[in-house]
Write an enzyme that holds these catalytic residues in place. Structure first.
Site, PDB file in Angstrom:
ATOM      1  N   GLY B  15      -8.273 -45.604  23.471  1.00 27.77           N
ATOM      2  CA  GLY B  15      -8.699 -45.728  21.980  1.00 27.77           C
ATOM      3  C   GLY B  15      -8.002 -44.502  21.174  1.00 27.77           C
ATOM      4  O   GLY B  15      -6.989 -44.034  21.617  1.00 27.77           O
ATOM      5  N   GLY B  18      -8.229 -41.235  23.426  1.00 27.45           N
ATOM      6  CA  GLY B  18      -7.353 -41.237  24.522  1.00 27.45           C
ATOM      7  C   GLY B  18      -5.896 -41.377  23.909  1.00 27.45           C
ATOM      8  O   GLY B  18      -4.833 -40.430  24.565  1.00 27.45           O
ATOM      9  N   ASP B 192     -27.236 -39.912  16.525  1.00 23.64           N
ATOM     10  CA  ASP B 192     -26.017 -39.420  17.184  1.00 23.64           C
ATOM     11  C   ASP B 192     -26.173 -37.787  17.088  1.00 23.64           C
ATOM     12  O   ASP B 192     -25.943 -37.279  18.194  1.00 23.64           O
ATOM     13  CB  ASP B 192     -24.821 -39.815  16.359  1.00 23.64           C
ATOM     14  CG  ASP B 192     -23.574 -39.187  16.580  1.00 23.64           C
ATOM     15  OD1 ASP B 192     -22.982 -39.526  17.628  1.00 23.64           O
ATOM     16  OD2 ASP B 192     -23.508 -38.040  15.862  1.00 23.64           O
ATOM     17  N   LYS B 196     -26.418 -34.949  20.310  1.00 25.82           N
ATOM     18  CA  LYS B 196     -25.531 -33.725  20.248  1.00 25.82           C
ATOM     19  C   LYS B 196     -26.442 -32.493  20.343  1.00 25.82           C
ATOM     20  O   LYS B 196     -26.205 -31.623  21.269  1.00 25.82           O
ATOM     21  CB  LYS B 196     -24.588 -33.636  19.078  1.00 25.82           C
ATOM     22  CG  LYS B 196     -23.661 -34.748  19.234  1.00 25.82           C
ATOM     23  CD  LYS B 196     -22.808 -34.799  17.643  1.00 25.82           C
ATOM     24  CE  LYS B 196     -21.630 -35.876  17.885  1.00 25.82           C
ATOM     25  NZ  LYS B 196     -21.048 -36.348  16.675  1.00 25.82           N
TER      26      LYS B 196
END
Lengths: 363, 363
Positions: B15, B18, B192, B196
């Site tokens: 993706g 990557g 999200d 984190k």
């Protein structure tokens, strides 16, 4: 500090930073211990049995693996660092002047002797800028650095801006707060910032940036009226160290700059330091923190010790000679500021009148 | 990336991130090389001979030392990471969900197998916050962290503040710019950011901070009128993740906050992230940089690879169980903001009325 191997440390110097290092290491559950403190006889009461007045004894003590150099000064400290490296001892130093002047020689000497030479505390106090920049320049292409790296100058400018003080009064205060030295020439004339920029630039651009190659102007001549004029236009006056590529030439400057409210340096106040760098893959990374003081600086040294106990030596890859051309022709826009007016001029005209105060506009 | 030992790498996933990793490593004079890219058959034209569709072949390839996991998703990626570690391969991952949920299990597994598990890219994109925090928590006592760590939420709030947009329009734009996902629930509801924070908190406080332990509220319900009210009082509305000690209890919150112009988060705009942490010796250190995007995230992965090639494995020291009490009682002051007014209330009263929009005041 846990998980590495156990080491004995000798601390050279028992000033503000040296005391901070002793305080932190003594007070932590740690893999390392301060065995020896090199200082004058007059400190025996305070230091006790750990006092050592003869540096040769430290060099010959095979149980000491790391030497922390926080003597200050240059000649003797430089000699100590070289002898320590040659004796196969790791060296951690806060000495920006020595690292700046002898970067290639000393890092090569450390490598030859298979020991570490760490110097996080030489720039930006407790901000981990050196360790970050070594990694970034190894894995990315850093093409610009800018920093507010002199705490005294920044303290003075902040106090002038916020309290309307004169430069002289703000300097006296900085001295009383203990973070400006009696001789503040290097702070006021920008040489201290230039030393630090030479270290940052050397790492970032992978070639030796000499202090002499940096176009340096300080904050002498800044008056309350100039500050008022700048502030009324929505700017803050800062002293910044900037190294950047303009085309394929290096531009190296330490000088007064004007920043707008949206700039990361705008609210970097008093003894706080900030360093930004631009790289190909990351755009801008900015670090902000305390740039001076006993414990922040000492904690940078302790962080360097921590890396050594894990075998994680600095590995800045720097060519032994300068490979790119240096051209310090000013770029962008400058403001010429007098007590009456603030005139914007293209950079090409700013060298014309050295009698006026002028500051670069940093975007 | 030079000076370490040579390694072959397999990248799992092709993706955005990557592709960024392949671009950076292929394009650099490097000690490492991407030998294999694990992806679906349909990418064969783009990937060529390096395509591998069978993960078992990668595990069995003894020439591959490092596996970069950028698959996204959870179940399969988690399985790949475990199998890679058990096969004595180093793992670098950007997967915040997996690291957040399985921190103790996976870091222990890496240790047992004498390999590295690195995850810089899981928080803050290209900002080196994980590596910095591991060092700081080892050599200093970190007692508070706060961060703007969700790029999508920050982009939306910035666009609402600067352009007067609605939340919906700003979200559509973020999707079009490619950094908000089709399902933005985790961004809008704060989950999200909580993932984190659980990673940052675990490292900083040296005990597992679970995502479920964090009091989480998102930015849903923010209207242009609320933004206008906040802005007119000189504040910016941000979404922040905060973990701090209040006395000897941990306070863990992800929520809307109001910051003044002098706060480092005030000008942290769009997809930029910022993380500040407070420690005993350093007061506050702040890092700012791009928190999302292909190349910043990929460069964090490359930085993790760089450390592995030098034998510099992460060594966060984390207890296997929670040692301090968690008390998420709100502290300080909150603003209750409606389209008509902005009322300040002590934190003790904010849970009373969940129907109104309220934001903590961060100093």
């Amino acid at each position: 500090m846990q998980g590495g191997y156990f080491v004995n440390i000798a601390v050279l110097g028992f000033g503000t930073v040296g005391k901070g290092v002793v305080e932190i290491v003594d007070g932590s559950e740690s893999d390392c211990s301060i065995k020896t403190i090199f200082a004058r006889e007059k400190y025996r009461n305070e230091i006790g049995d750990r006092l050592e007045t003869n540096f040769d004894n430290i060099l010959q003590d095979e149980s000491i693996a790391i030497i922390v150099e926080v003597l200050g000064g240059e000649t003797f400290a430089y000699d100590c660092i070289k002898r320590a490296l040659n004796a196969h001892k790791h060296v951690v130093t806060a000495n920006k002047n020595i690292i700046s002047k002898h970067f290639i020689e000393l890092t090569s000497l450390a490598k030859e002797n298979h020991v570490a030479l760490h110097y996080e505390a030489s720039v930006g106090g407790g901000i981990p800028v050196i360790q970050t920049l070594i990694k970034s320049s190894a894995t990315d292409q850093v093409y610009a650095i800018s920093g507010v790296v002199n705490g005294t100058a920044n303290y003075i400018l902040t106090q002038m801006t916020q309290q309307g003080k004169t430069l002289e009064d703000a300097l006296t205060e900085a001295r009383e707060s203990g973070f400006a030295e009696a001789d503040a020439t290097a702070d006021l004339e920008g040489f201290d910032a230039a030393r630090k920029l030479s270290i940052l630039g050397t790492i970032a651009f992978k070639q030796p940036i000499s202090y002499d190659d940096i176009q340096t102007r300080g904050i002498n001549g800044v008056t309350p009226a100039i500050i008022e004029k700048v502030t009324s236009k929505g700017y803050h006056l800062k002293h910044a160290a900037v190294a950047k590529y303009v085309g394929n030439q290096m531009n190296l400057r330490c000088e007064p700059v004007l920043v707008k409210a949206s700039h990361p340096f705008f609210h970097v106040e008093n003894e706080t330091n900030s360093i930004s760098f631009q790289s190909t893959y990351n755009d801008t990374v900015t670090l902000i923190g305390l740039g001076a003081g006993s414990l922040p600086t000492a904690s940078a040294i302790v962080s360097d010790i921590y890396l050594i106990t894990r075998g994680q030596y600095y590995d800045a890859i720097v060519e032994p000679t300068v490979i790119d051309k240096i051209s310090n022709i000013p770029t962008g826009e400058y403001f010429i500021v007098t007590e009456e007016e603030m005139v914007i001029k293209p950079a090409s005209q700013v060298e014309l009148d050295q009698s006026q105060f002028y500051a670069s506009v940093v975007e």
